[in-house]
Design a protein around this motif. Structure first.
Motif, PDB file in Angstrom:
ATOM      1  N   GLU A  12     -16.522   5.736  51.295  1.00  0.00           N
ATOM      2  CA  GLU A  12     -17.721   6.455  51.659  1.00  0.00           C
ATOM      3  C   GLU A  12     -19.185   5.291  51.790  1.00  0.00           C
ATOM      4  OE1 GLU A  12     -19.097   8.872  48.421  1.00  0.00           O
ATOM      5  OE2 GLU A  12     -17.580  10.565  48.931  1.00  0.00           O
ATOM      6  N   LYS A  13     -18.873   3.931  51.168  1.00  0.00           N
ATOM      7  CA  LYS A  13     -19.579   3.716  51.412  1.00  0.00           C
ATOM      8  C   LYS A  13     -19.682   2.245  52.556  1.00  0.00           C
ATOM      9  CE  LYS A  13     -20.049   1.745  46.863  1.00  0.00           C
ATOM     10  NZ  LYS A  13     -20.159   1.581  45.177  1.00  0.00           N
ATOM     11  N   LEU A  14     -18.403   2.228  53.195  1.00  0.00           N
ATOM     12  CA  LEU A  14     -18.119   2.056  54.560  1.00  0.00           C
ATOM     13  C   LEU A  14     -18.827   3.285  55.631  1.00  0.00           C
ATOM     14  CD1 LEU A  14     -14.804   0.790  54.538  1.00  0.00           C
ATOM     15  CD2 LEU A  14     -16.530  -0.670  54.885  1.00  0.00           C
ATOM     16  N   ALA A  15     -18.531   3.813  55.205  1.00  0.00           N
ATOM     17  CA  ALA A  15     -19.236   5.100  56.344  1.00  0.00           C
ATOM     18  C   ALA A  15     -20.985   5.147  56.624  1.00  0.00           C
ATOM     19  CB  ALA A  15     -18.521   5.956  55.923  1.00  0.00           C
ATOM     20  N   GLN A  16     -21.115   4.907  55.057  1.00  0.00           N
ATOM     21  CA  GLN A  16     -22.740   4.935  54.944  1.00  0.00           C
ATOM     22  C   GLN A  16     -23.574   3.899  55.534  1.00  0.00           C
ATOM     23  OE1 GLN A  16     -23.602   5.016  50.572  1.00  0.00           O
ATOM     24  NE2 GLN A  16     -22.935   7.153  50.884  1.00  0.00           N
ATOM     25  N   LYS A  17     -22.835   2.318  55.318  1.00  0.00           N
ATOM     26  CA  LYS A  17     -23.518   1.495  56.022  1.00  0.00           C
ATOM     27  C   LYS A  17     -22.835   1.367  57.663  1.00  0.00           C
ATOM     28  CE  LYS A  17     -23.657  -0.363  51.594  1.00  0.00           C
ATOM     29  NZ  LYS A  17     -24.650  -2.069  50.732  1.00  0.00           N
ATOM     30  N   ASN A  18     -21.991   2.424  57.712  1.00  0.00           N
ATOM     31  CA  ASN A  18     -21.415   1.800  59.410  1.00  0.00           C
ATOM     32  C   ASN A  18     -20.869   0.133  59.279  1.00  0.00           C
ATOM     33  OD1 ASN A  18     -21.404   3.621  60.983  1.00  0.00           O
ATOM     34  ND2 ASN A  18     -23.435   2.788  62.648  1.00  0.00           N
ATOM     35  N   LYS A  19     -20.024   0.732  58.566  1.00  0.00           N
ATOM     36  CA  LYS A  19     -19.748  -0.874  58.438  1.00  0.00           C
ATOM     37  C   LYS A  19     -17.899  -0.681  58.909  1.00  0.00           C
ATOM     38  CE  LYS A  19     -22.867  -3.596  57.158  1.00  0.00           C
ATOM     39  NZ  LYS A  19     -23.500  -4.597  58.176  1.00  0.00           N
TER      40      LYS A  19
ATOM     41  N   LYS B 268     -12.833   6.242  60.503  1.00  0.00           N
ATOM     42  CA  LYS B 268     -14.321   6.469  60.809  1.00  0.00           C
ATOM     43  C   LYS B 268     -14.354   4.444  60.982  1.00  0.00           C
ATOM     44  CE  LYS B 268     -19.045   7.856  60.315  1.00  0.00           C
ATOM     45  NZ  LYS B 268     -20.157   8.737  59.340  1.00  0.00           N
ATOM     46  N   TYR B 269     -13.838   4.213  59.336  1.00  0.00           N
ATOM     47  CA  TYR B 269     -14.272   2.863  59.415  1.00  0.00           C
ATOM     48  C   TYR B 269     -13.132   1.931  59.421  1.00  0.00           C
ATOM     49  CZ  TYR B 269     -12.694   5.235  55.220  1.00  0.00           C
ATOM     50  OH  TYR B 269     -12.296   6.117  54.780  1.00  0.00           O
ATOM     51  N   PHE B 270     -11.979   2.626  59.510  1.00  0.00           N
ATOM     52  CA  PHE B 270     -10.449   2.060  60.404  1.00  0.00           C
ATOM     53  C   PHE B 270     -10.016   2.032  61.339  1.00  0.00           C
ATOM     54  CE2 PHE B 270      -5.763   1.956  58.939  1.00  0.00           C
ATOM     55  CZ  PHE B 270      -5.529   0.363  58.534  1.00  0.00           C
ATOM     56  N   THR B 271      -9.475   1.200  61.918  1.00  0.00           N
ATOM     57  CA  THR B 271      -9.069   1.628  62.645  1.00  0.00           C
ATOM     58  C   THR B 271      -7.543   0.388  63.056  1.00  0.00           C
ATOM     59  OG1 THR B 271      -9.555  -0.237  63.737  1.00  0.00           O
ATOM     60  CG2 THR B 271     -11.268   1.567  64.133  1.00  0.00           C
ATOM     61  N   ARG B 272      -7.135   0.153  62.805  1.00  0.00           N
ATOM     62  CA  ARG B 272      -5.893  -0.983  62.548  1.00  0.00           C
ATOM     63  C   ARG B 272      -6.101  -1.858  61.095  1.00  0.00           C
ATOM     64  NH1 ARG B 272      -7.982  -3.730  68.062  1.00  0.00           N
ATOM     65  NH2 ARG B 272      -9.035  -1.626  67.845  1.00  0.00           N
TER      66      ARG B 272
ATOM     67  N   LYS C 183     -18.639  -5.473  46.656  1.00  0.00           N
ATOM     68  CA  LYS C 183     -18.902  -6.680  48.015  1.00  0.00           C
ATOM     69  C   LYS C 183     -19.697  -5.812  48.521  1.00  0.00           C
ATOM     70  CE  LYS C 183     -17.559  -9.800  50.442  1.00  0.00           C
ATOM     71  NZ  LYS C 183     -17.686 -11.302  49.074  1.00  0.00           N
ATOM     72  N   LEU C 184     -19.669  -4.309  48.214  1.00  0.00           N
ATOM     73  CA  LEU C 184     -20.728  -3.270  49.019  1.00  0.00           C
ATOM     74  C   LEU C 184     -21.651  -2.947  48.309  1.00  0.00           C
ATOM     75  CD1 LEU C 184     -17.172  -1.023  51.424  1.00  0.00           C
ATOM     76  CD2 LEU C 184     -19.141  -2.499  52.076  1.00  0.00           C
ATOM     77  N   ASN C 185     -21.945  -3.212  47.239  1.00  0.00           N
ATOM     78  CA  ASN C 185     -22.393  -2.713  45.832  1.00  0.00           C
ATOM     79  C   ASN C 185     -23.767  -3.145  45.746  1.00  0.00           C
ATOM     80  OD1 ASN C 185     -21.184  -0.283  44.876  1.00  0.00           O
ATOM     81  ND2 ASN C 185     -20.697  -1.469  43.068  1.00  0.00           N
ATOM     82  N   ILE C 186     -23.617  -5.066  47.072  1.00  0.00           N
ATOM     83  CA  ILE C 186     -24.711  -5.527  46.433  1.00  0.00           C
ATOM     84  C   ILE C 186     -25.646  -4.758  47.338  1.00  0.00           C
ATOM     85  CG2 ILE C 186     -25.230  -7.849  47.069  1.00  0.00           C
ATOM     86  CD1 ILE C 186     -22.613  -8.603  46.389  1.00  0.00           C
TER      87      ILE C 186
END
Lengths: 436, 436
Positions: A289-296, A321-325, A433-436
């Motif tokens: 969720e955090k990765l998707a929100q931050k577009n990472k 959406k955030y993991f390709t490989r 790390k994503l919380n920061i």
């Protein structure tokens, strides 16, 4: 950066959090009767009882006893009698199938002192269900349309209708044994059960924690886990994830909600970063969720976990959406050839080292062009450990624009636990790390 | 080569194999009493009961009832009385810890009509256990050294000793609730239990099957699953793996062994390729053994399984002997860039196609230089399905010197099941290939 070593002992404990039950004098109680030779023979683990116990608990009806018995009328009658003596709500599961050894219907009728009667609409339902699959209903299945006189039939997603009857002021329910059918049918009778339980509103909140053991968390929250407290705070542990259940009861829904929210804030203030999510969330869901929100985006280079971290991440629908490989580089040569790690780095430090974990993350990130990359290398056991580098030693690195963070972990446990904890710890590091 | 489509429906069935219990007139029976608020509250699923049921079954002592009750002396006494009425061997688990709500010791003493007495050697044991970790024994733990007068103390790997007592010709046992401690202590009393059960020798063989459902297998083996037959043949299913238990009883060990072997051959002749292993073997273990024996190597290119197949393969200790690397290529671009699959192949056929699965296997094999390579691509759901390519459609390819074999599978189920079945089916395809 090299963080301080952490030492995690993994225990398979049934209850190191204090045991608590939700009970007050006016509270209705439940008893569960599990019917089925296959459960008795250990061929199937009875997950229904635990599921029902939690659900009933959540609406303020604690389970006080559970009986597991064979598919025999005598045994069922005896268990119903015992359960009736214990509780106000008696829920039986199993024995509603179409075969000769499914005897719950007959036992219920006998217990209630009534006949079984064919309900034509149920028979139609069952026939239709077969017809939809271009099948004719086998004669055997007709028995499933028989319900004790005066009882209510409960619709099922499978063929077996359930049974609900009030008898001497108590509520008797028969649900199917197949877990999915059981839980759906139980959900459908929740309004009736809540009404039967009384007018109390119950609000349940769940806080999911990772990064400390049950006993540490229990100590941190101290007295708030006392028996009889309202909201009641419960603690359960499963595969390294600690769940705190906040169960607030009040006359009005709003009041219960406020109480639960107040306690949630109170617990979050104490546990802080240990709380990673709510409800049924997994670590991978929260990270996703955090990765998707931050577009990472994220990539992986796994050694000792061998794909388990990738599995956890792709358990989540929409993870593409955030993991390709990702790379599973199990051998040294794979690390060198597929990721481009210098051979002398491995030679000098060993494959299980801070340096190699960091290089795995860095190289994977460069190759995949992602915002984050995780590298994991460790000794999962049972063999391969030395005095300097024992079984359970795992290095986890996260590389990003902020640089590379590496953690040294020692998971004192067996191979499957070392591997799972390594994957979970990696997800947790990324979450922080994503919380920061 | 394109094989015929297979359609697999995954059901979560409790018992579609016929339920059977092992019973004869002279046979001793067992009852299980599970003690603990945390089990009753659903916070912990009672896996102990199932474990004990199977183990007891295997030595010819079927479990006829299970009682789950709270940590309260009154409740424990009532359950012991009920269990005593049902059975000859009564096994309680839980409630042997050092805290105030661990009351099994006291309840056992009261039930047996004796006092609890301090056993100094046990106290020494417990003290030593703490000393070894440089800890002083907390005063609380002293209670664990008390045993009912006349009962036997059972040594534990944790601190809590168990209890065994004969009472009115029946055997009463209290084991700890922590599963690992429970199973180890149970193992230690097996000789006594066998003796108590009588002189019958029991031999158990387990055949592990994959590739057909329970009901199909039950139909194939027909009458041999009849109740009361000796050897008794039981069938259990868990996560797509079907296990057939052959339980042979005879006066002499040798005779029982011969009977079990005869039935094993009989079942193998019927089920043939469906039987992949014995005992507790997993598909990945069997495949790994064969690869190691033949000195062959394996690599993977996973899309929809996202690392799960790699996880299964590396679950096996020593898998590094035949598995060095794998690719998780979740996106089209990853398939193109990391594996070298032609972009127009994906464009023309779609990522979920026979052609792309085959290309994934071929490219991964070439890159890793292995004897075998598996490629998996599919639609795990819940979204992404179309009429032509529904959720659950998975293509699995195995590339080797013999060429490339591709299977089209349709797993009609939810995301986790689609993914697991895809990984298992891939392992099974490779197993069959390695059999030749």
């Amino acid at each position: 950066m090299f963080r301080a070593a952490i030492l995690i002992r993994i225990r398979r404990s049934r209850a190191s959090c204090r045991s608590v039950t939700l009970q007050s004098i006016n509270m209705k109680k439940a008893s569960i009767v599990t019917i089925g030779n296959e459960i008795l023979a250990g061929k199937t683990v009875d997950t229904n009882a635990a599921h029902l116990a939690i659900e009933l608990h959540n609406i303020g009806i604690p389970v006080v006893s559970t009986y597991t018995i064979a598919d025999e009328i005598k045994a069922i009658l005896r268990a119903l009698n015992l359960a009736e003596a214990d509780a106000d709500v008696i829920i039986a599961t199993g024995g509603l199938g179409p075969t000769d050894d499914d005897l719950t219907r007959q036992a219920f009728a006998e217990f209630l002192g009534v006949e079984l009667r064919l309900q034509k609409d149920l028979l139609e339902d069952i026939r239709e269900r077969f017809a939809r699959r271009n099948l004719e209903m086998p004669e055997n299945n007709k028995i499933q349309a028989y319900i004790p006189v005066g009882a209510k039939a409960l619709k099922n997603i499978g063929t077996a209708p359930g049974i609900m009857a009030e008898h001497k002021g108590k509520l008797f329910v028969a649900l199917p044994g197949v877990p999915m059918e059981m839980s759906r049918m139980f959900e459908s009778i929740l309004p009736e059960l809540k009404e039967f339980a009384g007018s109390q509103a119950v609000v349940v909140r769940r806080l999911k924690c990772f990064g400390a053991g049950e006993s540490t968390i229990a100590e941190m929250i101290g007295d708030s886990m006392q028996r009889g407290r309202n909201p009641l705070i419960n603690c359960t542990a499963s595969e390294g994830i600690i769940t705190l259940h906040i169960i607030a009861s009040a006359k009005e829904q709003n009041e219960a909600l406020k109480m639960a929210e107040k306690d949630e804030k109170f617990l979050r203030d104490i546990l802080r970063e240990l709380v990673y999510g709510i409800g049924e969330q997994t670590l991978a869901e929260v990270v996703g969720e955090k990765l998707a929100q931050k577009n990472k985006t994220l990539t992986l280079a796994e050694s000792c976990t061998g794909g388990w971290l990738g599995k956890l991440i792709t358990d989540v629908p929409g993870s593409s959406k955030y993991f390709t490989r990702g790379w599973i580089t199990y051998s040294n040569e794979a690390k060198i050839r597929e990721l481009g790690i210098p051979a002398d780095l491995i030679e000098k430090n060993g494959a299980v080292s801070e340096q190699v974990a960091a290089a795995m993350a860095r190289c994977a990130r460069r190759k995949a062009g992602t915002d984050f990359a995780i590298g994991i290398t460790g000794i999962a056991g049972p063999t391969g450990g030395t005095e300097q580098k024992p079984v359970g030693l795992v290095y986890i690195s996260i590389d990003s624009d902020d640089g590379c963070e590496t953690k040294r972990c020692l998971f004192i446990s067996k191979r499957p636990f070392v591997r799972l904890r390594a994957a979970q710890t990696a997800l947790n590091m990324l979450r922080l790390k994503l919380n920061i």
